[in-house]
Design a protein around this motif. Sequence first.
Motif, PDB file in Angstrom:
ATOM      1  N   GLU A  37      -6.166 -20.080   6.978  1.00 58.66           N
ATOM      2  CA  GLU A  37      -6.545 -18.679   6.798  1.00 58.66           C
ATOM      3  C   GLU A  37      -5.395 -17.969   6.110  1.00 58.66           C
ATOM      4  O   GLU A  37      -4.250 -18.383   6.206  1.00 58.66           O
ATOM      5  CB  GLU A  37      -6.904 -17.999   8.118  1.00 58.66           C
ATOM      6  CG  GLU A  37      -5.820 -17.988   9.168  1.00 58.66           C
ATOM      7  CD  GLU A  37      -6.293 -17.350  10.483  1.00 58.66           C
ATOM      8  OE1 GLU A  37      -6.635 -16.160  10.480  1.00 58.66           O
ATOM      9  OE2 GLU A  37      -6.297 -18.049  11.508  1.00 58.66           O
ATOM     10  N   ALA A  38      -5.749 -16.908   5.396  1.00 57.16           N
ATOM     11  CA  ALA A  38      -4.732 -16.080   4.765  1.00 57.16           C
ATOM     12  C   ALA A  38      -4.340 -15.036   5.804  1.00 57.16           C
ATOM     13  O   ALA A  38      -5.089 -14.103   6.067  1.00 57.16           O
ATOM     14  CB  ALA A  38      -5.300 -15.421   3.514  1.00 57.16           C
ATOM     15  N   LEU A  39      -3.204 -15.252   6.429  1.00 57.35           N
ATOM     16  CA  LEU A  39      -2.790 -14.407   7.552  1.00 57.35           C
ATOM     17  C   LEU A  39      -1.604 -13.546   7.147  1.00 57.35           C
ATOM     18  O   LEU A  39      -0.542 -14.070   6.804  1.00 57.35           O
ATOM     19  CB  LEU A  39      -2.435 -15.289   8.749  1.00 57.35           C
ATOM     20  CG  LEU A  39      -2.294 -14.602  10.095  1.00 57.35           C
ATOM     21  CD1 LEU A  39      -3.616 -14.005  10.549  1.00 57.35           C
ATOM     22  CD2 LEU A  39      -1.805 -15.593  11.147  1.00 57.35           C
ATOM     23  N   TYR A  40      -1.816 -12.247   7.177  1.00 63.35           N
ATOM     24  CA  TYR A  40      -0.779 -11.295   6.771  1.00 63.35           C
ATOM     25  C   TYR A  40      -0.209 -10.541   7.964  1.00 63.35           C
ATOM     26  O   TYR A  40      -0.965 -10.083   8.831  1.00 63.35           O
ATOM     27  CB  TYR A  40      -1.373 -10.262   5.813  1.00 63.35           C
ATOM     28  CG  TYR A  40      -1.444 -10.715   4.377  1.00 63.35           C
ATOM     29  CD1 TYR A  40      -0.309 -10.710   3.569  1.00 63.35           C
ATOM     30  CD2 TYR A  40      -2.647 -11.141   3.816  1.00 63.35           C
ATOM     31  CE1 TYR A  40      -0.370 -11.117   2.238  1.00 63.35           C
ATOM     32  CE2 TYR A  40      -2.715 -11.541   2.484  1.00 63.35           C
ATOM     33  CZ  TYR A  40      -1.572 -11.531   1.705  1.00 63.35           C
ATOM     34  OH  TYR A  40      -1.629 -11.930   0.394  1.00 63.35           O
ATOM     35  N   ALA A  41       1.112 -10.402   7.964  1.00 61.74           N
ATOM     36  CA  ALA A  41       1.777  -9.487   8.888  1.00 61.74           C
ATOM     37  C   ALA A  41       1.716  -8.108   8.237  1.00 61.74           C
ATOM     38  O   ALA A  41       2.072  -7.953   7.070  1.00 61.74           O
ATOM     39  CB  ALA A  41       3.229  -9.901   9.090  1.00 61.74           C
ATOM     40  N   ILE A  42       1.225  -7.127   8.991  1.00 63.13           N
ATOM     41  CA  ILE A  42       1.220  -5.747   8.505  1.00 63.13           C
ATOM     42  C   ILE A  42       2.537  -5.133   8.947  1.00 63.13           C
ATOM     43  O   ILE A  42       2.855  -5.122  10.138  1.00 63.13           O
ATOM     44  CB  ILE A  42       0.047  -4.948   9.116  1.00 63.13           C
ATOM     45  CG1 ILE A  42      -1.288  -5.652   8.840  1.00 63.13           C
ATOM     46  CG2 ILE A  42       0.029  -3.516   8.589  1.00 63.13           C
ATOM     47  CD1 ILE A  42      -2.463  -5.087   9.646  1.00 63.13           C
ATOM     48  N   THR A  67       0.868  -1.174   0.000  1.00 63.43           N
ATOM     49  CA  THR A  67       0.000   0.000   0.000  1.00 63.43           C
ATOM     50  C   THR A  67       0.907   1.226   0.000  1.00 63.43           C
ATOM     51  O   THR A  67       2.127   1.091  -0.079  1.00 63.43           O
ATOM     52  CB  THR A  67      -0.918   0.037   1.240  1.00 63.43           C
ATOM     53  OG1 THR A  67      -0.103   0.288   2.403  1.00 63.43           O
ATOM     54  CG2 THR A  67      -1.672  -1.276   1.423  1.00 63.43           C
ATOM     55  N   ARG A  68       0.315   2.391   0.167  1.00 60.66           N
ATOM     56  CA  ARG A  68       1.111   3.621   0.146  1.00 60.66           C
ATOM     57  C   ARG A  68       2.217   3.587   1.199  1.00 60.66           C
ATOM     58  O   ARG A  68       3.353   3.957   0.942  1.00 60.66           O
ATOM     59  CB  ARG A  68       0.179   4.822   0.386  1.00 60.66           C
ATOM     60  CG  ARG A  68       0.786   6.174   0.118  1.00 60.66           C
ATOM     61  CD  ARG A  68      -0.288   7.243   0.054  1.00 60.66           C
ATOM     62  NE  ARG A  68      -1.007   7.406   1.307  1.00 60.66           N
ATOM     63  CZ  ARG A  68      -0.541   8.105   2.353  1.00 60.66           C
ATOM     64  NH1 ARG A  68       0.646   8.689   2.293  1.00 60.66           N
ATOM     65  NH2 ARG A  68      -1.266   8.229   3.448  1.00 60.66           N
ATOM     66  N   LEU A  71       2.200  -5.742   3.332  1.00 59.73           N
ATOM     67  CA  LEU A  71       1.556  -6.887   3.965  1.00 59.73           C
ATOM     68  C   LEU A  71       2.235  -8.116   3.403  1.00 59.73           C
ATOM     69  O   LEU A  71       2.246  -8.321   2.187  1.00 59.73           O
ATOM     70  CB  LEU A  71       0.062  -6.923   3.629  1.00 59.73           C
ATOM     71  CG  LEU A  71      -0.871  -6.018   4.437  1.00 59.73           C
ATOM     72  CD1 LEU A  71      -0.497  -4.552   4.304  1.00 59.73           C
ATOM     73  CD2 LEU A  71      -2.313  -6.223   4.010  1.00 59.73           C
ATOM     74  N   ARG A  72       2.838  -8.903   4.292  1.00 55.04           N
ATOM     75  CA  ARG A  72       3.528 -10.110   3.837  1.00 55.04           C
ATOM     76  C   ARG A  72       2.971 -11.308   4.603  1.00 55.04           C
ATOM     77  O   ARG A  72       2.443 -11.149   5.708  1.00 55.04           O
ATOM     78  CB  ARG A  72       5.042  -9.981   4.053  1.00 55.04           C
ATOM     79  CG  ARG A  72       5.429  -9.734   5.488  1.00 55.04           C
ATOM     80  CD  ARG A  72       6.885 -10.022   5.782  1.00 55.04           C
ATOM     81  NE  ARG A  72       7.247  -9.666   7.156  1.00 55.04           N
ATOM     82  CZ  ARG A  72       6.919 -10.386   8.225  1.00 55.04           C
ATOM     83  NH1 ARG A  72       6.219 -11.486   8.106  1.00 55.04           N
ATOM     84  NH2 ARG A  72       7.285 -10.001   9.441  1.00 55.04           N
ATOM     85  N   PRO A  73       3.091 -12.503   3.997  1.00 59.62           N
ATOM     86  CA  PRO A  73       2.600 -13.685   4.714  1.00 59.62           C
ATOM     87  C   PRO A  73       3.247 -13.776   6.096  1.00 59.62           C
ATOM     88  O   PRO A  73       4.438 -13.491   6.244  1.00 59.62           O
ATOM     89  CB  PRO A  73       3.048 -14.845   3.828  1.00 59.62           C
ATOM     90  CG  PRO A  73       3.196 -14.245   2.458  1.00 59.62           C
ATOM     91  CD  PRO A  73       3.649 -12.834   2.681  1.00 59.62           C
TER      92      PRO A  73
END
Length: 189
Positions: free
Chosen positions: A67-72, A9-10, A14-16
């Motif tokens: 689940e699709a879990l992303y680290a922000i 994003t700007r 966001l990565r797995p």
Amino acid sequence: MSMLPELKTRRLVLRPIAMSDAEAMVELAGKDFEVARWMTSFAWPYEDGAAESFLKTVVGKDPFKTEALYAITLGGVFIGVVAIEPPGDLDDLPDLPTLGYWIGRPFQGHGYASEAVEAALDWAFEAFSTNAIGARAFEENFRSRGLLRKMGFKPYSMTERFSRTLDRRISNVVVRLERPDFEARKDAA
């Protein structure tokens, strides 16, 4: 096996999620009552090894089954999580993928949650080939409900979930986002 794509994003990446995120998860959410109190899944006080045990069920597994879990991340620093669970998480909307997220308290109030959630929703509509996505928030979690409303989610029903942190059943608002409502909001932005 489908690996999750990185989403940019700007301001955020966001990565797995990775096993190495366990410590940051514990520091930002597991040990902070002001974050943990809005979660149904967290025990309080947070148990040693709970983050690792949870991550083992997700990391390296098929995100469309677990689940699709992303680290922000912000400048490489872990600041929270956004997840899309496959259909079945919400009894009220069993056919829809569901959104969940949290941001560590030091990083709240800067619009990072909105930015991360928007990117995750954008990805999820495509990845799950769905026309709607569900979510829920504690009835008194006005900040989260405001964010969901901003994304175009509309109230659908009420449900109760047991909160381990608060040790009682909590009223939750179940909301539903139709793809055209999400697209319209994005186009207007």
